[in-house]
Design a protein around this motif. Structure first.
Motif, PDB file in Angstrom:
ATOM      1  N   TYR A 347       0.829  -1.206   0.000  1.00  0.00           N
ATOM      2  CA  TYR A 347       0.000   0.000   0.000  1.00  0.00           C
ATOM      3  C   TYR A 347       0.865   1.259   0.000  1.00  0.00           C
ATOM      4  CZ  TYR A 347      -3.808  -3.138   1.481  1.00  0.00           C
ATOM      5  OH  TYR A 347      -4.737  -4.148   1.558  1.00  0.00           O
ATOM      6  N   ALA A 348       1.945   1.231   0.785  1.00  0.00           N
ATOM      7  CA  ALA A 348       2.775   2.430   0.944  1.00  0.00           C
ATOM      8  C   ALA A 348       3.720   2.660  -0.221  1.00  0.00           C
ATOM      9  CB  ALA A 348       3.578   2.331   2.239  1.00  0.00           C
ATOM     10  N   GLY A 349       4.025   1.597  -0.996  1.00  0.00           N
ATOM     11  CA  GLY A 349       5.005   1.733  -2.052  1.00  0.00           C
ATOM     12  C   GLY A 349       4.461   1.781  -3.459  1.00  0.00           C
ATOM     13  N   CYS A 350       3.269   1.219  -3.681  1.00  0.00           N
ATOM     14  CA  CYS A 350       2.708   1.181  -5.037  1.00  0.00           C
ATOM     15  C   CYS A 350       2.072   2.516  -5.401  1.00  0.00           C
ATOM     16  CB  CYS A 350       1.674   0.071  -5.153  1.00  0.00           C
ATOM     17  SG  CYS A 350       2.399  -1.583  -5.201  1.00  0.00           S
ATOM     18  N   ASP A 351       2.041   2.786  -6.698  1.00  0.00           N
ATOM     19  CA  ASP A 351       1.384   3.999  -7.198  1.00  0.00           C
ATOM     20  C   ASP A 351      -0.113   3.784  -7.355  1.00  0.00           C
ATOM     21  OD1 ASP A 351       3.885   5.487  -7.634  1.00  0.00           O
ATOM     22  OD2 ASP A 351       4.247   3.983  -9.181  1.00  0.00           O
ATOM     23  N   ALA A 352      -0.518   2.577  -7.743  1.00  0.00           N
ATOM     24  CA  ALA A 352      -1.934   2.285  -7.977  1.00  0.00           C
ATOM     25  C   ALA A 352      -2.265   0.910  -7.426  1.00  0.00           C
ATOM     26  CB  ALA A 352      -2.267   2.349  -9.469  1.00  0.00           C
ATOM     27  N   PHE A 353      -3.540   0.716  -7.123  1.00  0.00           N
ATOM     28  CA  PHE A 353      -4.009  -0.536  -6.535  1.00  0.00           C
ATOM     29  C   PHE A 353      -5.134  -1.087  -7.391  1.00  0.00           C
ATOM     30  CE2 PHE A 353      -6.506  -3.121  -3.579  1.00  0.00           C
ATOM     31  CZ  PHE A 353      -5.511  -3.875  -2.985  1.00  0.00           C
ATOM     32  N   LEU A 354      -5.018  -2.345  -7.836  1.00  0.00           N
ATOM     33  CA  LEU A 354      -5.998  -2.951  -8.734  1.00  0.00           C
ATOM     34  C   LEU A 354      -7.040  -3.736  -7.946  1.00  0.00           C
ATOM     35  CD1 LEU A 354      -3.696  -4.303 -11.610  1.00  0.00           C
ATOM     36  CD2 LEU A 354      -4.765  -2.053 -11.371  1.00  0.00           C
ATOM     37  N   MET A 355      -8.318  -3.438  -8.208  1.00  0.00           N
ATOM     38  CA  MET A 355      -9.411  -4.146  -7.537  1.00  0.00           C
ATOM     39  C   MET A 355     -10.620  -4.196  -8.474  1.00  0.00           C
ATOM     40  SD  MET A 355     -10.518  -3.472  -3.610  1.00  0.00           S
ATOM     41  CE  MET A 355     -11.509  -4.645  -2.678  1.00  0.00           C
ATOM     42  N   PRO A 356     -10.517  -4.942  -9.573  1.00  0.00           N
ATOM     43  CA  PRO A 356     -11.599  -4.997 -10.565  1.00  0.00           C
ATOM     44  C   PRO A 356     -12.656  -6.048 -10.227  1.00  0.00           C
ATOM     45  CG  PRO A 356      -9.750  -6.242 -11.374  1.00  0.00           C
ATOM     46  CD  PRO A 356      -9.346  -5.727 -10.011  1.00  0.00           C
ATOM     47  N   SER A 357     -13.250  -5.972  -9.054  1.00  0.00           N
ATOM     48  CA  SER A 357     -14.088  -7.045  -8.525  1.00  0.00           C
ATOM     49  C   SER A 357     -15.338  -7.300  -9.355  1.00  0.00           C
ATOM     50  CB  SER A 357     -14.508  -6.720  -7.092  1.00  0.00           C
ATOM     51  OG  SER A 357     -13.390  -6.510  -6.266  1.00  0.00           O
ATOM     52  N   ARG A 358     -15.691  -8.568  -9.475  1.00  0.00           N
ATOM     53  CA  ARG A 358     -16.964  -8.934 -10.092  1.00  0.00           C
ATOM     54  C   ARG A 358     -18.108  -8.464  -9.190  1.00  0.00           C
ATOM     55  NH1 ARG A 358     -18.807 -12.521 -13.905  1.00  0.00           N
ATOM     56  NH2 ARG A 358     -16.705 -13.338 -14.264  1.00  0.00           N
ATOM     57  N   PHE A 359     -17.972  -8.691  -7.882  1.00  0.00           N
ATOM     58  CA  PHE A 359     -18.874  -8.111  -6.887  1.00  0.00           C
ATOM     59  C   PHE A 359     -18.063  -7.864  -5.631  1.00  0.00           C
ATOM     60  CE2 PHE A 359     -19.115 -12.666  -6.111  1.00  0.00           C
ATOM     61  CZ  PHE A 359     -19.132 -12.780  -4.729  1.00  0.00           C
ATOM     62  N   GLU A 360     -18.484  -6.920  -4.822  1.00  0.00           N
ATOM     63  CA  GLU A 360     -17.720  -6.550  -3.635  1.00  0.00           C
ATOM     64  C   GLU A 360     -18.668  -6.018  -2.564  1.00  0.00           C
ATOM     65  OE1 GLU A 360     -14.825  -7.069  -1.602  1.00  0.00           O
ATOM     66  OE2 GLU A 360     -14.122  -6.976  -3.689  1.00  0.00           O
TER      67      GLU A 360
END
Length: 491
Positions: A347-360
């Motif tokens: 979380y602290a080092g990445c520029d972007a976070f991927l979360m393309p959930s079908r449902f959430e």
């Protein structure tokens, strides 16, 4: 003082597999600060002695489903929340879920909780049940008018054993309705809530209802949607000892060393200018892994982006990601494990976070990511709708990148738009700061839970919380000992 017992299979930091663990581990301590006597009842898993001190002697011994069990009392680590541990050999293994006996184990756990509530000296006014593992409790508590029940759906996809299986294992009262555990729970609970308002509406439709959409529409009058929070004290980039360089929203320029340290730790090419994306997730279809497997090779092939994946799940997706990492050495790293400390560094080092959930139902990871200045790329579904808004550079608004349709091209487009925006550092930094300023604390969500507790007890919604100091002067009705002729859950 209102007494509330949380009954759940998970409670962070002791046992956490999904978002339920975060809720049960964080919400009770906030509610206790508001003056509620909140306690937790969970299984005594075999790995718990590694994480905490557990007394040798039980505080109570009971019988359910022709089994003898023990209840040990401890305290949730780092809090003042009393913790009751359901001790039985079936939970002695070092796992939370899975196994051929899963249905039986958690049905026994729910039975034990019912016997404990009916017969132990401390009695709750409200039984707050979580997911299918506790689904029979609202059914059994239907005969106890002095105990109100609230049932929280964390994930509708897992509904528990079928009625015929329940009848083989335990007591199903004559008045019980419902073809499986969760269907029975939502009918007999006094109030039902899901972990985001959008998900509460979506599960009334065939696309998300998991065959229960008709029933959920029928009981919609007693259904609520409350967005989860995160533990902002435990997950604080300004004080987090697990990251290389602490930083805050006003000192975000200090965040850069965390990216270099993460690249070095997981074996990626050291490149400050690369667009570094992260995934911290269960590797299952629900989380959009099929979109990721389809589109990442193309995206990595045409950009200088990098990716780190952290998590475990279905063997198929683990294998696909592992093979993909072999095609992009130095640019993709796959860590097939659960590691809370490493997740914070992602979380602290990445520029972007991927979360393309079908449902959430709600999602915790996107809130964690924003807390640490990592811009989420999400599909607009469930709790992701309620927590992430689309970035608009023209007006300096929004906190991430969103796409609507569950289609590979839509996901690819969202990644391209984010990577292009990353080329403008000043605007990207303001986007990061907007995400970091979002209030995802449990204090905010707890206000909505308090309203629900007051509603189920029939208290005025504007009535102040009765604290321990006020209890002698203003005391709510005390739950009474159940009558001796009450049928037992093991009948």
């Amino acid at each position: 003082m209102v007494r509330i017992l949380f009954v759940a299979a998970e409670a962070a930091p002791l046992a956490k597999v999904g978002g339920m663990g975060d809720v049960v581990g964080a919400l009770p301590k906030v509610l206790r600060k508001l003056g509620y006597d909140v306690r937790i009842f969970m299984p005594y898993y075999g790995f718990l002695p590694d994480k905490m001190e557990v007394p040798d002697k039980p505080v109570w011994v009971g019988n359910a489903m022709f089994q003898t069990f023990q209840v040990f009392q401890a305290v949730l680590p780092g809090t003042d929340v009393p913790l009751y541990l359901f001790g039985h050999p079936s939970f002695s293994q070092r796992r939370v879920y899975y196994g051929e006996d899963e249905d039986w184990r958690f049905t026994l756990f729910a039975n034990g909780a019912a016997e404990f509530v009916w017969n132990y000296e401390w009695k709750p006014d409200i039984l707050h049940c979580h997911d299918w593992h506790t689904g029979m409790l609202p059914v059994w508590m239907h005969q106890s008018p002095d105990i109100s029940t609230i049932y929280t759906i964390h994930n509708l996809a897992y509904q528990g054993p079928w009625r015929w299986r329940l009848e083989q294992m335990t007591w199903c009262p004559w008045y019980m309705q419902g073809h499986n555990t969760m269907a029975a729970a939502v009918q007999f609970a006094d109030l039902v809530n899901t972990v985001s308002p959008t998900y509460a509406e979506q599960i009334k439709t065939p696309a998300y209802g998991e065959t229960l959409e008709g029933l959920l529409s029928f009981i919609s009058g007693k259904m609520r949607g409350i967005v989860n929070g995160i533990d902002t004290e435990r997950y604080n980039p300004e004080k987090d000892r697990y990251i290389m360089e602490p930083f805050g929203v006003d000192t975000i320029e200090r965040r850069a060393p965390n990216k270099i340290a993460l690249q070095e730790e997981v074996g990626l090419e050291i490149n400050r200018g690369a667009f570094l994306m992260g995934i911290v997730s269960r590797l299952v279809e629900q989380k959009g892994l099929d979109l990721i497997v389809q589109m990442l090779p193309q995206f990595l092939g045409f950009t200088n982006s990098q990716l780190i994946v952290l998590g475990t799940g279905d063997r198929y997706y683990e294998t696909q990601l592992w093979e993909m990492a072999g095609r992009f050495p130095g640019r993709m790293s796959v860590q097939l494990l659960y590691n809370d400390a490493l997740s914070r560094r992602v979380y602290a080092g990445c520029d972007a976070f991927l979360m393309p959930s079908r449902f959430e139902p709600c999602g915790i990871s996107q809130m964690m990511a924003m807390r640490y200045g990592c811009v989420p790329i999400v599909r607009q579904t469930g709790g992701l709708v309620d927590t992430v808004s689309h970035n608009n550079p023209a007006t300096d608004s929004g906190t991430g990148y969103c796409f609507d349709r569950y289609e590979p091209l839509d996901f690819y487009t969202a990644m391209v738009r984010a990577s292009e925006a990353y080329r403008f550092p000043d605007k990207w930094q303001r986007l990061q700061q907007r995400g970091m300023r979002q209030n995802f604390s449990w204090e905010k969500s707890a206000v909505e839970y308090v309203r629900m507790y007051k509603e189920v007890l029939g208290l005025p919604l504007d009535e102040p919380v009765v604290t321990a100091a006020d209890e002698l002067a203003v005391a709510p009705p005390v739950a009474t000992q159940p009558s001796t002729d009450k049928p037992a859950a093991t009948k």
